[in-house]
Write a protein that holds these residues in place. Sequence first.
Motif, PDB file in Angstrom:
ATOM      1  N   PHE A 104       0.811  -1.221   0.000  1.00  0.00           N
ATOM      2  CA  PHE A 104       0.000   0.000   0.000  1.00  0.00           C
ATOM      3  C   PHE A 104       0.845   1.272   0.000  1.00  0.00           C
ATOM      4  O   PHE A 104       0.383   2.340   0.354  1.00  0.00           O
ATOM      5  N   ASN A 105       2.111   1.159  -0.410  1.00  0.00           N
ATOM      6  CA  ASN A 105       2.951   2.345  -0.574  1.00  0.00           C
ATOM      7  C   ASN A 105       2.719   2.913  -1.966  1.00  0.00           C
ATOM      8  O   ASN A 105       2.732   2.169  -2.956  1.00  0.00           O
ATOM      9  N   PRO A 106       2.499   4.224  -2.081  1.00  0.00           N
ATOM     10  CA  PRO A 106       2.277   4.820  -3.397  1.00  0.00           C
ATOM     11  C   PRO A 106       3.490   4.628  -4.304  1.00  0.00           C
ATOM     12  O   PRO A 106       4.634   4.676  -3.850  1.00  0.00           O
ATOM     13  N   VAL A 107       3.224   4.408  -5.579  1.00  0.00           N
ATOM     14  CA  VAL A 107       4.274   4.318  -6.592  1.00  0.00           C
ATOM     15  C   VAL A 107       4.349   5.683  -7.267  1.00  0.00           C
ATOM     16  O   VAL A 107       3.330   6.217  -7.704  1.00  0.00           O
ATOM     17  N   ASN A 108       5.543   6.237  -7.331  1.00  0.00           N
ATOM     18  CA  ASN A 108       5.735   7.541  -7.943  1.00  0.00           C
ATOM     19  C   ASN A 108       5.735   7.393  -9.463  1.00  0.00           C
ATOM     20  O   ASN A 108       6.666   6.817 -10.040  1.00  0.00           O
ATOM     21  N   VAL A 109       4.700   7.910 -10.112  1.00  0.00           N
ATOM     22  CA  VAL A 109       4.584   7.750 -11.566  1.00  0.00           C
ATOM     23  C   VAL A 109       5.659   8.530 -12.316  1.00  0.00           C
ATOM     24  O   VAL A 109       5.981   8.198 -13.449  1.00  0.00           O
ATOM     25  N   LYS A 110       6.232   9.544 -11.678  1.00  0.00           N
ATOM     26  CA  LYS A 110       7.296  10.317 -12.327  1.00  0.00           C
ATOM     27  C   LYS A 110       8.587   9.520 -12.455  1.00  0.00           C
ATOM     28  O   LYS A 110       9.396   9.784 -13.328  1.00  0.00           O
ATOM     29  N   THR A 111       8.765   8.530 -11.568  1.00  0.00           N
ATOM     30  CA  THR A 111      10.010   7.751 -11.594  1.00  0.00           C
ATOM     31  C   THR A 111       9.786   6.305 -12.046  1.00  0.00           C
ATOM     32  O   THR A 111      10.689   5.483 -11.914  1.00  0.00           O
ATOM     33  N   ILE A 112       8.614   6.020 -12.589  1.00  0.00           N
ATOM     34  CA  ILE A 112       8.282   4.635 -12.953  1.00  0.00           C
ATOM     35  C   ILE A 112       9.250   4.070 -13.994  1.00  0.00           C
ATOM     36  O   ILE A 112       9.532   2.877 -14.007  1.00  0.00           O
ATOM     37  N   THR A 113       9.803   4.924 -14.846  1.00  0.00           N
ATOM     38  CA  THR A 113      10.711   4.431 -15.890  1.00  0.00           C
ATOM     39  C   THR A 113      12.016   3.899 -15.317  1.00  0.00           C
ATOM     40  O   THR A 113      12.703   3.125 -15.984  1.00  0.00           O
ATOM     41  N   VAL A 114      12.367   4.287 -14.106  1.00  0.00           N
ATOM     42  CA  VAL A 114      13.593   3.788 -13.488  1.00  0.00           C
ATOM     43  C   VAL A 114      13.327   2.928 -12.256  1.00  0.00           C
ATOM     44  O   VAL A 114      14.261   2.476 -11.606  1.00  0.00           O
ATOM     45  N   ASP A 115      12.062   2.706 -11.942  1.00  0.00           N
ATOM     46  CA  ASP A 115      11.700   1.876 -10.795  1.00  0.00           C
ATOM     47  C   ASP A 115      11.975   0.417 -11.157  1.00  0.00           C
ATOM     48  O   ASP A 115      11.335  -0.141 -12.048  1.00  0.00           O
ATOM     49  N   GLU A 116      12.924  -0.201 -10.480  1.00  0.00           N
ATOM     50  CA  GLU A 116      13.331  -1.569 -10.792  1.00  0.00           C
ATOM     51  C   GLU A 116      12.227  -2.594 -10.568  1.00  0.00           C
ATOM     52  O   GLU A 116      12.296  -3.707 -11.089  1.00  0.00           O
ATOM     53  N   ARG A 117      11.197  -2.242  -9.796  1.00  0.00           N
ATOM     54  CA  ARG A 117      10.088  -3.170  -9.552  1.00  0.00           C
ATOM     55  C   ARG A 117       9.161  -3.270 -10.756  1.00  0.00           C
ATOM     56  O   ARG A 117       8.416  -4.229 -10.893  1.00  0.00           O
ATOM     57  N   ALA A 118       9.203  -2.274 -11.631  1.00  0.00           N
ATOM     58  CA  ALA A 118       8.305  -2.212 -12.797  1.00  0.00           C
ATOM     59  C   ALA A 118       9.039  -2.703 -14.035  1.00  0.00           C
ATOM     60  O   ALA A 118       9.958  -2.052 -14.521  1.00  0.00           O
ATOM     61  N   ASN A 119       8.621  -3.864 -14.544  1.00  0.00           N
ATOM     62  CA  ASN A 119       9.263  -4.389 -15.744  1.00  0.00           C
ATOM     63  C   ASN A 119       8.673  -3.739 -17.004  1.00  0.00           C
ATOM     64  O   ASN A 119       7.742  -2.929 -16.933  1.00  0.00           O
ATOM     65  N   ALA A 120       9.201  -4.098 -18.156  1.00  0.00           N
ATOM     66  CA  ALA A 120       8.779  -3.492 -19.422  1.00  0.00           C
ATOM     67  C   ALA A 120       7.298  -3.746 -19.704  1.00  0.00           C
ATOM     68  O   ALA A 120       6.593  -2.854 -20.199  1.00  0.00           O
ATOM     69  N   LYS A 121       6.808  -4.953 -19.375  1.00  0.00           N
ATOM     70  CA  LYS A 121       5.387  -5.270 -19.591  1.00  0.00           C
ATOM     71  C   LYS A 121       4.509  -4.340 -18.756  1.00  0.00           C
ATOM     72  O   LYS A 121       3.518  -3.802 -19.243  1.00  0.00           O
ATOM     73  N   TYR A 122       4.880  -4.132 -17.499  1.00  0.00           N
ATOM     74  CA  TYR A 122       4.135  -3.241 -16.607  1.00  0.00           C
ATOM     75  C   TYR A 122       4.105  -1.833 -17.188  1.00  0.00           C
ATOM     76  O   TYR A 122       3.051  -1.209 -17.275  1.00  0.00           O
ATOM     77  N   ARG A 123       5.269  -1.335 -17.586  1.00  0.00           N
ATOM     78  CA  ARG A 123       5.344   0.026 -18.135  1.00  0.00           C
ATOM     79  C   ARG A 123       4.486   0.169 -19.386  1.00  0.00           C
ATOM     80  O   ARG A 123       3.841   1.190 -19.595  1.00  0.00           O
ATOM     81  N   GLU A 124       4.499  -0.858 -20.235  1.00  0.00           N
ATOM     82  CA  GLU A 124       3.699  -0.815 -21.471  1.00  0.00           C
ATOM     83  C   GLU A 124       2.213  -0.775 -21.154  1.00  0.00           C
ATOM     84  O   GLU A 124       1.448  -0.022 -21.758  1.00  0.00           O
ATOM     85  N   ILE A 125       1.775  -1.581 -20.195  1.00  0.00           N
ATOM     86  CA  ILE A 125       0.358  -1.653 -19.845  1.00  0.00           C
ATOM     87  C   ILE A 125      -0.135  -0.334 -19.268  1.00  0.00           C
ATOM     88  O   ILE A 125      -1.250   0.103 -19.574  1.00  0.00           O
ATOM     89  N   ILE A 126       0.676   0.320 -18.459  1.00  0.00           N
ATOM     90  CA  ILE A 126       0.203   1.551 -17.820  1.00  0.00           C
ATOM     91  C   ILE A 126       0.392   2.798 -18.683  1.00  0.00           C
ATOM     92  O   ILE A 126      -0.086   3.867 -18.328  1.00  0.00           O
ATOM     93  N   ARG A 127       1.068   2.647 -19.832  1.00  0.00           N
ATOM     94  CA  ARG A 127       1.283   3.802 -20.704  1.00  0.00           C
ATOM     95  C   ARG A 127      -0.049   4.415 -21.125  1.00  0.00           C
ATOM     96  O   ARG A 127      -1.003   3.700 -21.419  1.00  0.00           O
ATOM     97  N   ASN A 128      -0.115   5.711 -21.094  1.00  0.00           N
ATOM     98  CA  ASN A 128      -1.284   6.498 -21.537  1.00  0.00           C
ATOM     99  C   ASN A 128      -2.506   6.389 -20.623  1.00  0.00           C
ATOM    100  O   ASN A 128      -3.589   6.773 -21.026  1.00  0.00           O
ATOM    101  N   LEU A 129      -2.324   5.844 -19.419  1.00  0.00           N
ATOM    102  CA  LEU A 129      -3.419   5.892 -18.452  1.00  0.00           C
ATOM    103  C   LEU A 129      -3.493   7.303 -17.876  1.00  0.00           C
ATOM    104  O   LEU A 129      -2.501   8.032 -17.865  1.00  0.00           O
ATOM    105  N   LYS A 130      -4.646   7.691 -17.403  1.00  0.00           N
ATOM    106  CA  LYS A 130      -4.815   8.975 -16.738  1.00  0.00           C
ATOM    107  C   LYS A 130      -4.351   8.797 -15.289  1.00  0.00           C
ATOM    108  O   LYS A 130      -5.146   8.493 -14.411  1.00  0.00           O
ATOM    109  N   MET A 131      -3.048   8.960 -15.067  1.00  0.00           N
ATOM    110  CA  MET A 131      -2.450   8.632 -13.775  1.00  0.00           C
ATOM    111  C   MET A 131      -2.566   9.794 -12.799  1.00  0.00           C
ATOM    112  O   MET A 131      -2.409  10.950 -13.160  1.00  0.00           O
ATOM    113  N   LEU A 132      -2.844   9.430 -11.554  1.00  0.00           N
ATOM    114  CA  LEU A 132      -2.883  10.385 -10.451  1.00  0.00           C
ATOM    115  C   LEU A 132      -1.582  10.267  -9.674  1.00  0.00           C
ATOM    116  O   LEU A 132      -1.027   9.197  -9.546  1.00  0.00           O
ATOM    117  N   LYS A 133      -1.130  11.383  -9.137  1.00  0.00           N
ATOM    118  CA  LYS A 133       0.092  11.380  -8.326  1.00  0.00           C
ATOM    119  C   LYS A 133      -0.220  10.962  -6.919  1.00  0.00           C
ATOM    120  O   LYS A 133      -1.274  11.100  -6.413  1.00  0.00           O
TER     121      LYS A 133
END
Length: 133
Positions: A104-133
């Motif tokens: 339940f810790n927030p994920v910083n969408v500004k740093t998602i491209t370098v977040d080691e927990r987020a793989n390429a598939k994750y990044r692709e799926i969330i691309r272009n979502l209306k993300m909240l900070k």
Amino acid sequence: MNKIIFICSPYQGRVEENKKNAVRYARITAMSGDIPIVPHLYFPSFLDDNDPNERMIGISKGLELMNICDEVHVFGFDITEGMKIELDYAKEIRKPVRFYDKNFNPVNVKTITVDERANAKYREIIRNLKMLK
């Protein structure tokens, strides 16, 4: 005013563990004053998730519930096929989305491209979502 929150988290795979996690996400959401909507806890109680037809009915009804929600909250970095369907729909209807890790810790969408927990598939799926900070 309380927000209605669509909980998007894994169900398939380790079902019992995933259900416990979903209950925890719903509890924390409710205790914070918002209203959790967790289709993957509700529909499998009377639809057979192992029957492809009934599974699709449950997912479809879950998407209808998303329409009444204010936001979608995504938990964890493992996106299942069911979650991908939900996130594609959130993108289609421009529903605001927040991201959290399994604790339940927030994920910083500004740093998602370098977040080691987020793989390429994750990044692709969330691309272009209306993300909240």
